[in-house]
Scaffold this active site. Sequence first.
Site, PDB file in Angstrom:
ATOM      1  N   GLY A  78       0.813  -1.217   0.000  1.00 53.44           N
ATOM      2  CA  GLY A  78       0.000   0.000   0.000  1.00 53.44           C
ATOM      3  C   GLY A  78       0.842   1.260   0.000  1.00 53.44           C
ATOM      4  CB  CYS A  79      -0.323   4.746   0.437  1.00 57.80           C
ATOM      5  SG  CYS A  79      -1.609   4.717  -0.826  1.00 57.80           S
ATOM      6  CG  PHE A  80       3.167   1.647   4.519  1.00 58.64           C
ATOM      7  CD1 PHE A  80       4.272   0.812   4.448  1.00 58.64           C
ATOM      8  CD2 PHE A  80       1.919   1.064   4.752  1.00 58.64           C
ATOM      9  CE1 PHE A  80       4.148  -0.566   4.598  1.00 58.64           C
ATOM     10  CE2 PHE A  80       1.778  -0.304   4.907  1.00 58.64           C
ATOM     11  CZ  PHE A  80       2.897  -1.119   4.823  1.00 58.64           C
ATOM     12  CB  ALA A  81       5.240   0.179   0.058  1.00 57.78           C
ATOM     13  CG  PHE A  95       1.250   9.050   5.870  1.00 55.40           C
ATOM     14  CD1 PHE A  95       1.892   9.145   7.092  1.00 55.40           C
ATOM     15  CD2 PHE A  95       1.275  10.146   5.017  1.00 55.40           C
ATOM     16  CE1 PHE A  95       2.554  10.318   7.446  1.00 55.40           C
ATOM     17  CE2 PHE A  95       1.934  11.320   5.361  1.00 55.40           C
ATOM     18  CZ  PHE A  95       2.577  11.405   6.583  1.00 55.40           C
TER      19      PHE A  95
END
Length: 389
Positions: free
Chosen positions: A163-166, A373
Site C-alpha cells: 500500500g501507500c506507505f511502501a 502513510f
Amino acid sequence: MVTVEEVRKAQRAEGPATILAIGTATPANCILQSEYPDYYFRITNSEHKTELKEKFKRMCDKSMIRKRYMHLTEEILKENPNLCAYEAPSLDARQDMVVVEVPKLGKEAATKAIKEWGQPKSKITHVVFCTTSGVDMPGADYQLTKLLGLRPSVKRLMMYQQGCFAGGTVLRVAKDLAENNKGARVLVVCSEITAVTFRGPNDTHLDSLVGQALFGDGSAALIIGADPIPEIEKPTFELVSAAQTILPDSDGAIDGHLREVGLTFHLLKDVPGLISKNIEKSLVEAFKPLGISDWNSLFWIAHPGGPAILDQVESKLALKPEKLRATRHVLGEYGNMSSACVLFILDEMRRKCAEDGLKTTGEGLEWGVLFGFGPGLTVETVVLHSVGI
C-alpha cells in the site's frame, strides 16, 4: 585463519546508503481531473446517478489534482465491462493486465535510472520491487530482471500488497542491503497501476469513490548504494535512518482486500486526524539524536494520500506553505500513485533545486524527512541528508 569478525567487517560498506539515480515513468494515457467525472460516470453506465455524480465532482474539485495517468483507456474498459461495474467478478481480467503492465512500466522507470547512474547494469547486485497492483509467481521482480537483462544471480526481493506507505519501506530495506553488503548497488522499483482498484460508483461505499478521485498510475526507480565512486557516481540524497510504526487506535483505518471483484479499499476512520495527531512523535524519535526540533528547518517529502492529510499535517506542525510544495506538485500532476509517490517527489525536489540554483538537493537545506502513510495505519519515517549541487 581469518575471524568471523574480520569477514563481517570486510562485508560491510563504510558510508551511508545513498540515492545515486532516480527515474520515473507513467502510462501514455493522460486524464484531466476536470473532465474525469463526466468520463467516469459515462464509461461505468452510471449517468442516471446524478446526485452521486455531483458528489464525485466535488471530490475531484477538492482533490487538488490537475491530471492523472492511467493504463485503463476507454477502449480497454469497453472490452472489459465487468471492470466498470461496482462489484462484478473481474479479478482474472485485472490480473491478466497488471502482471504484464506492472513490470513493463517498472522497466521504463528503471531504464531511465540506470541511464542516469551511468554504470553497466551488470553492476546491479540487488532488486527490490514493490507493487500493490496484482500478484504472481514468479513475481514482478523476476519479470523485471528478465526484461532488463540483469544477471541471473541478482538478489531479488518482491514486496506485494503493502500500500501507500511502501515508498518508505523500499528505502528502509535498500538502506540495509546497501550498507551491509560492500559494493552493493540496489535497484529499487515501485510500479503501480489502478487496473486492480478501478470500479463503478456505489451509493453506500463512498470510500471507494474517494479512491476513484485520487489514484493514478506511475512507476519510479532508484539506484541505491553506499560509498559512491568519486567522479563516476553522483549522489543525490543520503539515507541516514529509517523507522516504521503502527499508529495507536488506528485498526481498520485503511484496509484493502483482494477479492473476486479486484482490490477494494475501505477508509474507516479519520485518517488525516490520526496521522496529524501522531506525526510529531515520529519526528521527535527520528530527529532527537540529531538535535533537531524545528520542523521548518527540514526539507519535506510526504506521501500525498490526499489534500486533507497534507493540510492537517501542515497545520498541526505549523509548517510554512512552501515546505510541502514538492509534495503538492506531484499530487497535482499525477494523483496518488501509492508507493511510487514519494520517489516522484524526491525526483521533483532535486530537479527544482538544480533549476533554481539552490546549494543542496534538499531545497538548500541539510536535513530532511520522508514520510509514507498507509494501511495499518502504518507510518514509515526516513531521515534524509541532502547533497551539495
